[in-house]
Design a protein around this motif. Structure first.
Motif, PDB file in Angstrom:
ATOM      1  N   TRP A 124     -66.488  -6.988-138.506  1.00  0.00           N
ATOM      2  CA  TRP A 124     -67.831  -7.184-137.951  1.00  0.00           C
ATOM      3  C   TRP A 124     -68.848  -6.298-138.672  1.00  0.00           C
ATOM      4  O   TRP A 124     -69.926  -6.756-139.067  1.00  0.00           O
ATOM      5  CB  TRP A 124     -67.825  -6.862-136.458  1.00  0.00           C
ATOM      6  CG  TRP A 124     -69.182  -6.886-135.813  1.00  0.00           C
ATOM      7  CD1 TRP A 124     -69.835  -7.968-135.318  1.00  0.00           C
ATOM      8  CD2 TRP A 124     -70.055  -5.763-135.586  1.00  0.00           C
ATOM      9  NE1 TRP A 124     -71.063  -7.613-134.806  1.00  0.00           N
ATOM     10  CE2 TRP A 124     -71.229  -6.259-134.959  1.00  0.00           C
ATOM     11  CE3 TRP A 124     -69.969  -4.409-135.859  1.00  0.00           C
ATOM     12  CZ2 TRP A 124     -72.284  -5.435-134.599  1.00  0.00           C
ATOM     13  CZ3 TRP A 124     -71.022  -3.586-135.499  1.00  0.00           C
ATOM     14  CH2 TRP A 124     -72.167  -4.098-134.879  1.00  0.00           C
ATOM     15  N   THR A 189     -66.479 -15.289-140.689  1.00  0.00           N
ATOM     16  CA  THR A 189     -66.706 -14.149-139.786  1.00  0.00           C
ATOM     17  C   THR A 189     -67.563 -14.496-138.573  1.00  0.00           C
ATOM     18  O   THR A 189     -67.522 -13.770-137.575  1.00  0.00           O
ATOM     19  CB  THR A 189     -67.369 -12.986-140.549  1.00  0.00           C
ATOM     20  OG1 THR A 189     -68.587 -13.436-141.173  1.00  0.00           O
ATOM     21  CG2 THR A 189     -66.424 -12.441-141.604  1.00  0.00           C
ATOM     22  N   PRO A 191     -67.341 -16.934-136.201  1.00  0.00           N
ATOM     23  CA  PRO A 191     -66.569 -17.079-134.955  1.00  0.00           C
ATOM     24  C   PRO A 191     -65.946 -15.766-134.494  1.00  0.00           C
ATOM     25  O   PRO A 191     -65.818 -15.527-133.288  1.00  0.00           O
ATOM     26  CB  PRO A 191     -65.489 -18.108-135.320  1.00  0.00           C
ATOM     27  CG  PRO A 191     -66.030 -18.837-136.500  1.00  0.00           C
ATOM     28  CD  PRO A 191     -66.828 -17.834-137.257  1.00  0.00           C
ATOM     29  N   LEU A 192     -65.546 -14.901-135.434  1.00  0.00           N
ATOM     30  CA  LEU A 192     -64.992 -13.604-135.056  1.00  0.00           C
ATOM     31  C   LEU A 192     -66.038 -12.761-134.342  1.00  0.00           C
ATOM     32  O   LEU A 192     -65.749 -12.090-133.346  1.00  0.00           O
ATOM     33  CB  LEU A 192     -64.494 -12.859-136.301  1.00  0.00           C
ATOM     34  CG  LEU A 192     -63.379 -13.520-137.104  1.00  0.00           C
ATOM     35  CD1 LEU A 192     -63.027 -12.667-138.312  1.00  0.00           C
ATOM     36  CD2 LEU A 192     -62.142 -13.722-136.239  1.00  0.00           C
ATOM     37  N   ASN A 193     -67.250 -12.798-134.856  1.00  0.00           N
ATOM     38  CA  ASN A 193     -68.318 -12.024-134.233  1.00  0.00           C
ATOM     39  C   ASN A 193     -68.677 -12.560-132.849  1.00  0.00           C
ATOM     40  O   ASN A 193     -69.002 -11.796-131.940  1.00  0.00           O
ATOM     41  CB  ASN A 193     -69.552 -12.012-135.140  1.00  0.00           C
ATOM     42  CG  ASN A 193     -69.278 -11.301-136.457  1.00  0.00           C
ATOM     43  OD1 ASN A 193     -68.290 -10.598-136.589  1.00  0.00           O
ATOM     44  ND2 ASN A 193     -70.149 -11.488-137.427  1.00  0.00           N
ATOM     45  N   VAL A 194     -68.617 -13.879-132.706  1.00  0.00           N
ATOM     46  CA  VAL A 194     -68.842 -14.464-131.364  1.00  0.00           C
ATOM     47  C   VAL A 194     -67.778 -13.966-130.391  1.00  0.00           C
ATOM     48  O   VAL A 194     -68.070 -13.626-129.232  1.00  0.00           O
ATOM     49  CB  VAL A 194     -68.840 -16.000-131.440  1.00  0.00           C
ATOM     50  CG1 VAL A 194     -68.866 -16.610-130.044  1.00  0.00           C
ATOM     51  CG2 VAL A 194     -70.034 -16.501-132.248  1.00  0.00           C
ATOM     52  N   ALA A 195     -66.522 -13.894-130.867  1.00  0.00           N
ATOM     53  CA  ALA A 195     -65.441 -13.423-130.004  1.00  0.00           C
ATOM     54  C   ALA A 195     -65.673 -11.980-129.568  1.00  0.00           C
ATOM     55  O   ALA A 195     -65.409 -11.619-128.413  1.00  0.00           O
ATOM     56  CB  ALA A 195     -64.105 -13.546-130.741  1.00  0.00           C
ATOM     57  N   CYS A 236     -65.641 -26.255-136.575  1.00  0.00           N
ATOM     58  CA  CYS A 236     -64.918 -25.370-135.644  1.00  0.00           C
ATOM     59  C   CYS A 236     -65.503 -25.469-134.236  1.00  0.00           C
ATOM     60  O   CYS A 236     -64.770 -25.347-133.246  1.00  0.00           O
ATOM     61  CB  CYS A 236     -64.871 -23.941-136.161  1.00  0.00           C
ATOM     62  SG  CYS A 236     -66.355 -22.964-135.938  1.00  0.00           S
ATOM     63  N   PRO A 376     -59.927 -13.447-126.122  1.00  0.00           N
ATOM     64  CA  PRO A 376     -61.072 -13.877-126.938  1.00  0.00           C
ATOM     65  C   PRO A 376     -60.921 -13.554-128.429  1.00  0.00           C
ATOM     66  O   PRO A 376     -61.419 -14.298-129.261  1.00  0.00           O
ATOM     67  CB  PRO A 376     -62.249 -13.113-126.324  1.00  0.00           C
ATOM     68  CG  PRO A 376     -61.647 -11.993-125.541  1.00  0.00           C
ATOM     69  CD  PRO A 376     -60.320 -12.486-125.077  1.00  0.00           C
ATOM     70  N   GLU A 377     -60.224 -12.428-128.754  1.00  0.00           N
ATOM     71  CA  GLU A 377     -60.099 -12.084-130.173  1.00  0.00           C
ATOM     72  C   GLU A 377     -59.323 -13.152-130.941  1.00  0.00           C
ATOM     73  O   GLU A 377     -59.740 -13.604-132.005  1.00  0.00           O
ATOM     74  CB  GLU A 377     -59.404 -10.722-130.344  1.00  0.00           C
ATOM     75  CG  GLU A 377     -60.227  -9.551-129.883  1.00  0.00           C
ATOM     76  CD  GLU A 377     -59.889  -9.165-128.451  1.00  0.00           C
ATOM     77  OE1 GLU A 377     -59.246  -9.998-127.761  1.00  0.00           O
ATOM     78  OE2 GLU A 377     -60.289  -8.066-128.025  1.00  0.00           O
ATOM     79  N   GLY A 380     -61.265 -16.327-131.301  1.00  0.00           N
ATOM     80  CA  GLY A 380     -62.175 -16.200-132.437  1.00  0.00           C
ATOM     81  C   GLY A 380     -61.464 -16.372-133.758  1.00  0.00           C
ATOM     82  O   GLY A 380     -61.967 -17.047-134.672  1.00  0.00           O
ATOM     83  N   ALA A 384     -62.083 -19.262-136.489  1.00  0.00           N
ATOM     84  CA  ALA A 384     -62.374 -18.861-137.865  1.00  0.00           C
ATOM     85  C   ALA A 384     -61.463 -19.597-138.834  1.00  0.00           C
ATOM     86  O   ALA A 384     -61.893 -20.003-139.926  1.00  0.00           O
ATOM     87  CB  ALA A 384     -62.210 -17.350-138.016  1.00  0.00           C
TER      88      ALA A 384
END
Length: 586
Positions: A124, A189, A191-195, A236, A376-377, A380, A384
């Motif tokens: 992130w 990244t 979707p990872l940040n959304v998670a 996605c 959630p991780e 995400g 991703a």
């Protein structure tokens, strides 16, 4: 040293250089490019040694690796060993592929799974930094427009309008370790940040801190003007809505959110079409669809000619000129990772690569179908991987080491944690000790090889800078140092020959330099052209013509190479004025 401390050391020795590889500027990227595989191979040797000596070693928890990955590695090794196109490129890419495998194997272990959230926060931070720099680059650095942008308030209306129009037509690519794959990085990244925002939903301040950078990431993605980037995000999001479990169903019932998302993606595509409409009509080079159709045709033509073991890892960029037609834009990659992998490792290699991606997508779908269990991780991570898999069908971001390191590290985190295992049964204790020492020494040897290749690449880069600065003697010294460290690549010989050729009295040394380069990469058209020019300066018209004809065969779309061939043919024919072959096919 305790087991826990050892396992954590292995994990952070790999995670830290992967993140640094994203953040450090391009001028020192060669260091981090080789530090990651050096660290990966050294950790692999140490982890194998630990596994042989201790039943609860880190690799005892990695489980059996995917067969498709092992097949891909084996075919990559075969295509490198039997390579007749360009050995050094295949060797370097094979080392990168081995590093990808180690990253994947280590990060799918239980100890790595416990480090999931810290690793994602590191990613992130890197994504925020790179996105902010991309926006800054757009307004203040691109094409020297900084001073004009900063003084826009003092411009006339016409000047300001002209500047805004010019900026609107620009596409932003990061000057960090992701020079042309910024959209791939942001699509991975986001979707990872959304998670991470979802993990902070009960902490308003932290949620705000994590949510604001999402807008910057989205802004940076707009500035790349990448169709594939937005298509990947749309894909996605569609997968998320189709997965159908409780959390997803709750979101899906929020029809207002659905309408907002749909309008956003429609507006994004409309914006991109508006900004790039003239490019789409007039310039095939920047037409996303037309460019990819050309690249895919070239890649499949290479597969047809090299179906068994391919042209060798990373050698698409060596042979692609053979298949180009007149007027087609040059692109050094196939704009599709499966097609490029198939061209480079054969049909079986392409199938193995697709099976590996399919395995990861199946695992991602598993996480999406069980959101309460996954958290959630991993949701995400799953999204991703749907985004980056779709992106790599239409692009080759995974081929760039910085993007590849990050992708395979996250693949391990998403695929894990794997089940526990045991040390190989039937191996006596004293044999295990000996094998452990050999594994550790092999890992250190591989790391030293990476260091050697890094030093050779640094010397080559410094030589290019010295030539550009006009310091020819110092540049030639650095080129020769690069060759002494690693004599396999052709590029130092080509650089040496090119600059020797500019000195009218150095045609013979240039001829020797280009001859050595051709031995290392016989299908590179520019080398044959350089050799033909050197032969012409030496007064050898027959040799000049033969090499010019070979260069034109390897790059039939080049008008320059065709002109050289015709010019040297005329010179050769002129040296035999009464020859009955005069005027025949060139």
């Amino acid at each position: 040293m305790s087991k826990s401390l050892t396992d954590k050391s292995f994990i952070w020795l790999l995670a830290a250089p992967v993140i640094l590889n994203l953040l450090l500027p391009g001028e020192v990227h060669v260091w981090t490019k080789w530090i990651v595989p050096a660290a990966a191979l050294a950790v692999a040797g140490a982890a194998i040694g630990q596994w042989l000596l201790r039943e609860d070693g880190l690799l005892a928890h990695t489980g059996a690796p995917p067969v498709a990955f092992l097949v891909l590695l084996a075919l990559g090794a075969v295509s490198t060993l039997f390579n007749r196109v360009n050995y050094s490129r295949s060797r370097d890419m094979l080392i990168m592929l081995a590093a990808y495998f180690v990253l994947y194997a280590v990060f799918r272990t239980g100890p790595a799974a416990r480090a999931l959230r810290p690793v994602l926060w590191m990613v992130w931070g890197a994504s925020v930094f790179i996105a902010v720099y991309a926006v800054y680059q757009y307004f203040f650095l691109w094409d020297g427009m900084g001073s004009a942008a900063r003084s826009m308030a003092g411009m006339s209306a016409a000047q300001a309008s002209a500047l805004r129009h010019r900026l609107a037509g620009m596409r932003v690519f990061s000057v960090f370790a992701l020079p042309t794959t910024l959209s791939d990085f942001l699509a991975l990244t986001f979707p990872l940040n959304v998670a991470l925002v979802l993990t902070s939903i009960r902490r308003p301040v932290r949620m705000l801190v994590t949510a604001i950078p999402l807008l910057v990431n989205l802004w940076a993605l707009f500035l790349t003007q990448s169709f594939t980037g937005f298509l990947s995000l749309a894909f996605c999001v569609g997968i998320f809505y189709l997965s159908g479990e409780r959390i997803v169903a709750t979101v899906r019932r929020q029809w207002k959110l659905t309408v907002v998302l749909a309008l956003f993606f429609v507006a994004a595509f409309a914006f991109l079409l508006y900004v790039r409409k003239m490019i789409l009509v007039e310039t095939v080079a920047e037409n996303p669809l037309a460019l990819r159709m050309v690249n895919w045709r070239i890649g499949l033509s290479a597969v047809k000619d090299y179906p068994m073991v391919g042209v060798g890892l990373d050698n698409y960029q060596t042979v692609y000129t053979q298949y180009m037609k007149s007027g087609e834009h040059q692109a050094r990659h196939a704009h599709s990772a499966p097609i490029e992998m198939m061209a480079e490792t054969g049909i079986l290699g392409g199938v193995a690569f697709l099976l590996l991606i399919a395995r990861w997508l199946r695992r991602a779908w598993h996480h999406l179908r069980r959101p309460q269990e996954s958290g959630p991780e991993r949701i995400g991570l799953a999204l991703a991987f749907f985004a980056i898999s779709f992106q790599n069908l239409l692009d080759i971001g995974i081929y760039f080491p910085s993007q590849g390191f990050l992708t395979f590290m996250l693949a391990g985190l998403m695929d894990g944690p794997a089940g526990a295992g045991k040390i190989p049964s039937g191996i006596p204790a004293h044999w295990r000790k000996g094998l452990a020492v050999m594994a550790i020494l092999a890992g250190l040897g591989a790391a030293l090889l990476c260091r050697r290749l890094m030093l050779a690449e640094i010397a080559y880069g410094e030589a290019a800078e010295l030539y550009a600065a006009g310091d020819t003697p110092a540049a030639e010294t650095r080129v020769r140092e690069s060759i002494a460290i690693d004599p396999k690549p052709y590029e130092p010989f080509e650089m040496l020959g090119s600059h020797q050729l500019r000195v009218g009295t150095a045609a013979a040394p240039a001829y020797d330099s280009y001859s050595q380069a051709i031995l290392r990469s016989p299908l590179t058209a520019s080398l044959h052209r350089g050799l033909s020019l050197a032969a012409a300066q030496m007064g050898e018209p027959l040799r000049a013509y033969m090499e010019a004809r070979r260069a034109a065969e390897l790059f039939p779309a080049s008008a320059v190479y065709a002109a050289d061939r015709d010019r040297f043919y005329d010179a050769l024919a002129g040296s035999f004025p009464d020859s009955p072959n005069q005027g025949r096919d060139r």
